[in-house]
Design a protein around this motif. Structure first.
Motif, PDB file in Angstrom:
ATOM      1  N   MET A   1    -109.613  -2.593  41.864  1.00 12.63           N
ATOM      2  CA  MET A   1    -110.075  -2.526  43.375  1.00 12.63           C
ATOM      3  C   MET A   1    -109.711  -3.715  44.193  1.00 12.63           C
ATOM      4  O   MET A   1    -110.571  -4.539  44.444  1.00 12.63           O
ATOM      5  N   LYS A   2    -108.304  -4.191  43.837  1.00 14.23           N
ATOM      6  CA  LYS A   2    -107.771  -5.130  44.796  1.00 14.23           C
ATOM      7  C   LYS A   2    -106.756  -4.656  45.906  1.00 14.23           C
ATOM      8  O   LYS A   2    -105.988  -3.533  45.254  1.00 14.23           O
ATOM      9  N   PRO A   3    -106.744  -5.066  47.042  1.00 14.89           N
ATOM     10  CA  PRO A   3    -105.931  -4.481  47.998  1.00 14.89           C
ATOM     11  C   PRO A   3    -104.369  -4.588  47.818  1.00 14.89           C
ATOM     12  O   PRO A   3    -104.189  -5.666  46.721  1.00 14.89           O
ATOM     13  N   ARG A   5    -100.724  -5.617  48.893  1.00 15.09           N
ATOM     14  CA  ARG A   5     -99.867  -6.681  49.702  1.00 15.09           C
ATOM     15  C   ARG A   5    -100.185  -6.500  51.063  1.00 15.09           C
ATOM     16  O   ARG A   5     -99.748  -5.363  51.687  1.00 15.09           O
ATOM     17  N   ASN A  42    -109.845  -2.182  49.368  1.00 13.60           N
ATOM     18  CA  ASN A  42    -109.840  -2.481  47.996  1.00 13.60           C
ATOM     19  C   ASN A  42    -109.628  -1.076  47.065  1.00 13.60           C
ATOM     20  O   ASN A  42    -109.318  -0.987  45.919  1.00 13.60           O
ATOM     21  N   PHE A  43    -110.225  -0.037  47.768  1.00 18.34           N
ATOM     22  CA  PHE A  43    -109.729   1.387  47.189  1.00 18.34           C
ATOM     23  C   PHE A  43    -108.324   1.757  47.335  1.00 18.34           C
ATOM     24  O   PHE A  43    -108.082   2.896  47.013  1.00 18.34           O
ATOM     25  N   ARG A  44    -107.750   1.145  48.115  1.00 17.93           N
ATOM     26  CA  ARG A  44    -106.450   1.370  48.229  1.00 17.93           C
ATOM     27  C   ARG A  44    -106.191   2.753  49.035  1.00 17.93           C
ATOM     28  O   ARG A  44    -105.178   3.291  48.985  1.00 17.93           O
ATOM     29  N   GLU A  47    -103.641   1.193  53.061  1.00 20.26           N
ATOM     30  CA  GLU A  47    -102.763   0.057  52.467  1.00 20.26           C
ATOM     31  C   GLU A  47    -101.713  -0.628  53.613  1.00 20.26           C
ATOM     32  O   GLU A  47    -100.788  -0.374  53.794  1.00 20.26           O
ATOM     33  N   HIS A 103    -127.669  -2.688  55.411  1.00 21.96           N
ATOM     34  CA  HIS A 103    -128.547  -3.422  54.969  1.00 21.96           C
ATOM     35  C   HIS A 103    -128.314  -4.838  56.003  1.00 21.96           C
ATOM     36  O   HIS A 103    -127.090  -5.035  56.447  1.00 21.96           O
ATOM     37  N   ARG A 189    -131.001   7.452  50.652  1.00 21.20           N
ATOM     38  CA  ARG A 189    -131.869   6.106  50.474  1.00 21.20           C
ATOM     39  C   ARG A 189    -131.762   5.357  51.801  1.00 21.20           C
ATOM     40  O   ARG A 189    -131.005   5.742  52.725  1.00 21.20           O
ATOM     41  N   ASP A 192    -128.562   4.163  53.770  1.00 19.09           N
ATOM     42  CA  ASP A 192    -127.344   5.317  53.662  1.00 19.09           C
ATOM     43  C   ASP A 192    -126.629   5.975  54.707  1.00 19.09           C
ATOM     44  O   ASP A 192    -127.507   5.837  55.830  1.00 19.09           O
ATOM     45  N   VAL A 261    -121.923  17.484  47.413  1.00 24.50           N
ATOM     46  CA  VAL A 261    -122.756  17.493  46.441  1.00 24.50           C
ATOM     47  C   VAL A 261    -124.205  16.829  46.787  1.00 24.50           C
ATOM     48  O   VAL A 261    -125.112  16.943  45.876  1.00 24.50           O
ATOM     49  N   HIS A 262    -124.311  16.098  47.897  1.00 22.94           N
ATOM     50  CA  HIS A 262    -125.822  15.525  48.279  1.00 22.94           C
ATOM     51  C   HIS A 262    -126.821  16.566  48.905  1.00 22.94           C
ATOM     52  O   HIS A 262    -127.851  16.585  48.704  1.00 22.94           O
TER      53      HIS A 262
END
Ligand SMILES: Cc1cc2nc3c(=O)[nH]c(=O)nc-3n(C[C@H](O)[C@H](O)[C@H](O)COP(=O)(O)OP(=O)(O)OC[C@H]3O[C@@H](n4cnc5c(N)ncnc54)[C@H](O)[C@@H]3O)c2cc1C
Lengths: 299, 788
Positions: A1-3, A5, A42-44, A47, A103, A189, A192, A261-262
């Motif tokens: 989970m790193k972006p 470049r 972070n999830f790429r 990009e 939050h 929640r 959310d 799914v929810h």
């Protein structure tokens, strides 16, 4: 989970920001509060080769009083909106919706405009700004333009912003006398995104008849969804039980939920009916805040 | 020698503040990623995007050529470690399938690692992941027990007839005959989903190999450092003393999944050894969602037989357990098997497990470990039986509870530690009374009646459980008098936030008759104590605790013996005050602990020890309990349902808890409340979703509903204490009781709230859409939600 470049830009003027955006159009992203963009990086999932951090742009951090209402510029944080007595006084819908957004830590960084530019179909703020009939001020190397909220949201995560455009802020007009607003949300929640939410405002005349009405739902379409049939049914009516029930039915019919799914589409449709009715019940029960006291005593 | 005299407990039982808190609260804690290993490389894993596939080829050349990449290895590149990781808990009939650290031929679940990239930073390593080209031949996948057990299901592992991993039946009495003869019989099918552990600190491994000493040091966020060391020694074919595994003192949560051994733990130290350079891998949250074990779904078919008076005559439960792609251990379903009867005296029991393989990440224990599911099966049927008879569900329970004078109580089944299932001690009727008194059960029933009259949906649920805990085989504690006159207590078990540095210092202080200030506790390092099992199954207070008590007692004896020789007096009259041992009736005659250490441990070069001075003051005790102890608890809850949205509002929640003698009440309360938060997640929120092709659908906290502080309602705690006779502390486990009955209690309350409609709740977690569904499938009176 790193972006991946990217080249980081921190322009000091809107003109510079627009220049970088123009130069790298299609390969640049604006960074505001980062609360939606950073996870995507972070999830790429995204990009971009260039990040244009607008946090150092001057004069975009304070709400500004205009001739017809308020202008909320791009760097006003969600928490600042919620805490501004002037803004929440003028638009209780904003404060009510912000309590359901994420939050406090996230609202401290996240901006109102960032949420609009991000345009999640289940997000509260695009829905509320649509319900308030906001107008978005947009700049590009070609100049400035204004787009109505309803035209701004094109699809889930897609807006009318072109690749080289910057959202400068949003204009909200004061509500007319006799107007009451209400916001109801249901989420899995606290904090959310909404499984469904409804933002509403209605203006009533001295006899309680609805003269103006706007109902917008979140989470049940690909953009904030105007519940037009429900609105139309209420015009000229009093907010009694049967009007509320009819509006709830109409709203459920025009909702366009999808299941995941929810929650199933059917469940979300039911929610729209329930939330619409609750919004209208609040409005019916409230003394319209912006009605001058003299008018009230005459009514 | 006087070391067996009984000294009063002064520290045990007190709510001593945690020694760990200062560093935790000031951000000074050292987690795995905080270790400074100069020049350390970072690793990332290429993971399977498919739930089932044959690996056709892997081309690592482009990735290996990228600047900053040190190396890329596939399973085929590491034949030395291509050995199956042995399952933790087995059964003679288990059809085991080797779980490889990096599989070379087939992948069996999304997230399974197939190659490792080592680079100068994690950023570079992740960039390189995209350049590793893996060609897969995708195969049909199975992502539920139902699909796995269906006729003609795709076979998850080649060479088998079906997907069954193990099929176990246990019985007590004659359940078939008793069921057939029972005046009343009820059946139901429940599916119970449990989530993952979701520790704040994810998994992580760092390793450094010293070629001069041939020592491999491995830092691991594991719950079981000795288990990791033993497994590595086996996989690497190295002597266990060549490997030192250290769990940092501040591991940020474990909850079960970190008690297992994973392929990444075998790969990282190995490549550190190949490279002669430190390497670390910190699992990120996305990997945690797909590759860290979780518990997932069990499906229970349960039948209860009872008489007109509400006596349970027989229970029969057949359940499917999702083992995941490989069997990492059978502990969870074996625990479910034996937890079924709970607090009730049931003469005839049939409990049957069908564990099957599926194309999902393997399953493991998660706080509660198979017990919450069994409690759902039992406690939900107890409520149904009471409803059937028109009897109050609490009265029904009271008629069946094992009584206080029936201990040790033999259930007639076998526990997962292999011993006959025997409850050591408890007082279930008292626990029920105390819990319901605090809950004001009759008052709550009256308020429920009043609420119903107003058309509100209020319900009350009760659930009781037992928890086999304090499991063997053993745990150890080692004392050493340090040269500065302080005591170092070393435990094998690795804490993940439970406060071992505090609790074991309390126990040691009482055992030694010394101030806590002079005692330091260290944990989780195989270099400091040779044997250990780890932290799991709510076991350490009942195993490491007695070991600490006994080793401390022996240490006191040794200290006094040396002091006796140094003071030329009889130990019977010696006392320890602060850092000094003195003659009771003549305090001017004393020696300090530092002087004792000097005489006994440091000694004088080449000089013979004086008579009576023991060489080297250290004691080590391993305590092996005879069998598992049984903690118990009873939960009571009142809920209100919003029939339009299906929202569940928890109005009151009372937890009655009995974990025997308590070492530190504040920490036990913390464990129970933390466990309760997990229980609320299981009852109402958490669900790891997979689609039919085995693709995980909830791989971030956006889609995985972990409850936050906003979702966990306030709780009132009630404690009773029935000491365990199985260990000298009388302790039982406290780590999981807060979790275990929560899904059952909430489900009972929700169904009670919906009783006016006869709506049924059979699947957990109970989410608002499920409630609305349950309300609308029955033909209701029109007050339900609108359907367009
Ligand atoms: C845990 C968590 C929970 C959340 N829950 C909710 C929730 O319940 N409801 C909700 O609505 N949101 C939620 N959010 C999102 C949050 O509200 C974000 O702050 C908001 O969506 C984006 O605002 P930002 O200022 O952080 O924008 P950024 O993340 O910086 O940007 C978001 C996107 O908008 C673009 N952008 C931002 N500003 C401009 C601009 N001035 N001109 C042009 N483009 C721009 C960026 O390029 C990017 O594509 C949550 C976020 C988190 C992390």
């Amino acid at each position: 989970m790193k972006p991946g470049r990217f080249t980081y830009h921190a322009p000091r003027t809107v003109a510079d920001a627009l220049a970088v955006l123009g130069e790298h159009a299609g390969d640049a992203k604006v960074l505001a509060g980062g609360q939606s963009l950073m996870p995507l990086l972070n999830f790429r999932v995204s990009e971009p080769g260039h990040l244009v951090d607008i946090n150092r742009l001057p004069d975009l951090s304070e709400p500004v009083r205009t001739a017809t209402g308020w202008h909320v510029p791009a760097l006003v944080r969600q928490r600042a909106v919620e805490r501004s007595a002037a803004l929440s006084g003028a638009f209780p819908l904003l404060e009510a919706a912000l309590h359901e957004v994420a939050h406090p830590q996230i609202r401290n960084r996240g901006t109102l405009c960032g949420s609009l530019a991000h345009a999640d179909a289940a997000a509260e703020l695009p829905t509320v700004v649509t319900a308030l009939d906001g107008r978005l001020r947009i700049a590009s190397p070609r100049g400035e333009r204004t787009v109505a909220a309803e035209d701004f949201f094109v699809f889930h995560l897609t807006t009318a912003l072109a690749d080289d455009e910057l959202l400068l802020g949003v204009d909200l007009d004061d509500l007319p006398a006799g107007t009451t607003t209400s916001f109801h949300e249901f989420a899995g929640r606290r904090g959310d995104f909404a499984l469904a939410a409804v933002a509403g405002q209605a203006t009533r005349d001295a006899t309680g008849v609805v003269t103006r009405c706007r109902l917008v739902a979140a989470g049940v379409g690909s953009t904030p969804l105007r519940l037009r049939a429900a609105e139309e049914g209420l015009l000229g009516a009093r907010l009694d039980d049967s009007a509320l029930a009819a509006a709830a039915r109409a709203a459920a019919h025009e909702a366009r939920p999808t299941g995941d799914v929810h929650a199933s589409a059917g469940y979300r449709r039911d929610l729209v009916a329930t939330l619409t009715r609750r919004v209208l019940a609040d409005i019916a029960a409230a003394v319209p805040t912006s009605v001058p006291t003299e008018e009230l005593t005459h009514a | 020698m006087t070391s067996t005299e009984t000294r009063p407990s002064t520290m045990i039982g007190r709510s001593v503040l945690r020694r760990e808190d200062r560093r935790l609260l000031t951000g000074a804690a050292t987690y795995l990623d905080d270790l400074e290993l100069p020049g350390c490389y970072e690793a990332a894993f290429v993971r399977s995007p498919h739930a089932a596939a044959r690996i056709v080829s892997i081309d690592t050349s482009a990735a290996a050529a990228m600047p900053g990449v040190i190396g890329v290895w596939t399973g085929a590149d590491l034949p030395e470690i291509a050995k199956g990781i042995p399952p933790k808990v087995v059964h003679p009939q288990l059809r085991d399938v080797p779980r490889m650290p990096l599989p070379a031929d087939f992948v069996k679940f999304v997230g399974e690692p197939v190659a490792v990239v080592v680079a100068t930073s994690r950023y570079v390593a992740e960039d390189a992941l995209d350049l590793v080209e893996v060609e897969y031949d995708v195969l049909p996948a199975v992502s539920s027990t139902g699909a796995a057990l269906a006729d003609g299901a795709p076979l998850i592992h080649e060479g088998a007839d079906d997907n069954v991993a193990v099929h176990v039946v246990q019985t007590a009495g004659d359940p078939a005959a008793a069921m057939a003869a029972a005046p009343h019989r009820l059946r139901e099918r429940f599916s119970v989903t449990r989530g993952g552990g979701h520790s704040m600190e994810t998994r992580g491994v760092a390793a450094r190999f010293d070629p001069t000493t041939e020592q491999l040091v491995v830092w691991d966020t594991t719950q079981s450092p000795h288990y990791v060391r033993n497994t590595l020694a086996h996989l690497y074919d190295m002597p266990e003393d060549g490997i030192r595994v250290v769990a940092p003192p501040d591991v940020g949560g474990g909850f079960g999944p970190k008690a297992q051994f994973y392929g990444e733990e075998a790969v990282i130290p190995w490549v550190a050894r190949l490279l002669r350079n430190p390497v670390k891998w910190i699992e990120d949250r996305r990997e945690n969602f797909v590759a860290t074990m979780m518990e997932r779904t069990q499906v229970h078919d349960v039948e209860i037989g009872f008489d007109d008076d509400g006596h349970i005559l027989a229970i029969r439960n057949v359940f499917e357990h999702d083992q995941g792609a490989y069997c990492a251990g059978l502990q969870v379903p074996m625990i479910t098997l034996s937890t079924l009867p709970g607090q009730y005296r049931i003469p005839n029991i049939h409990t049957e497990l069908i564990a099957c393989y599926t194309n999902m990440v393997p399953t493991s224990s998660v706080r509660g470990a198979g017990r919450p599911q069994a409690v759902v099966a039992m406690e939900r049927m107890v409520d149904r039986a009471a409803e059937h008879l028109g009897m109050d569900p609490v009265e029904f329970r009271r008629r069946n509870l094992v009584q206080a004078d029936e201990f040790p109580y033999r259930v007639g089944l076998t526990f997962r530690d292999g011993s006959p299932l025997t409850y050591d001690s408890g007082n279930f009727p008292l626990l029920m009374d105390e819990t319901l008194a605090a809950f004001d059960y009759s008052g709550e029933r009256e308020r429920q009646t009043a609420a119903r009259a107003e058309g509100r949906l209020v319900g009350i649920g009760v659930a009781a459980y037992v928890e086999g805990c304090g499991l063997g085989p053993y745990e150890g504690s080692r004392y050493r008098l340090l040269n500065d006159g302080t005591i170092l207590v070393t435990l094998a078990a690795a804490p993940q936030g439970q406060g071992y540095e505090t609790v074991y210092a309390q126990i040691a202080a009482d055992a030694l008759g010394m101030d806590m200030d002079l005692i330091r506790v260290t944990t989780g390092d195989t270099g400091r104590i040779p044997f250990g099992q780890g932290t799991f199954a709510s076991r350490n207070t009942a195993t490491a605790g007695p070991a600490t008590l006994q080793a401390g007692d022996e240490m006191r004896g040794k200290i006094l013996q040396v002091a006796e020789a140094m003071l030329k007096t009889s130990a019977a009259s010696l006392e320890i005050h602060g850092d000094r041992v003195s003659v009771a009736d003549d305090p001017s005659r004393s020696v300090t602990l530092r002087e004792i250490a000097g005489a006994a441990n440091v000694g004088k070069h080449g000089i013979t020890l004086a008579p009576g001075i023991l060489p080297g003051l250290e004691t080590t005790v391993y305590f092996a309990p005879e069998r598992a102890a049984y903690a118990s608890g009873t939960h009571a809850v009142a809920v209100e349902i919003d029939p339009e949205t299906g929202a569940i509002d928890v109005l009151r929640y009372v937890i009655g808890h009995d974990c025997g003698n308590v070492m530190n009440p504040m920490l036990v309360d913390g464990q129970v409340l933390g466990g309760f938060a997990h229980g609320i997640g299981n009852a109402m929120y958490e669900e790891p979703f997979y689609d039919e092709t085995g693709q995980p659908q909830s791989t971030s906290y956006l889609d995985y509903s972990l409850p936050s502080s906003m979702e966990v309602p306030p709780v009132e705690l009630v404690h009773i204490h029935t000491p365990s006779p199985l260990n000298p502390l009388g302790a039982k486990g406290a780590g999981e009781g807060g979790t275990i009955p929560v899904p059952a209690a909430i489900a009972n309350a929700v169904e009670d709230a919906l009783r006016p409609f006869g709506a049924r709740i059979t699947s957990l977690p109970i989410t608002p859409p499920k409630i609305v569904d349950a309300l609308s499938t029955d033909d209701l009176d029109g007050t339900g939600p609108w359907h367009g």
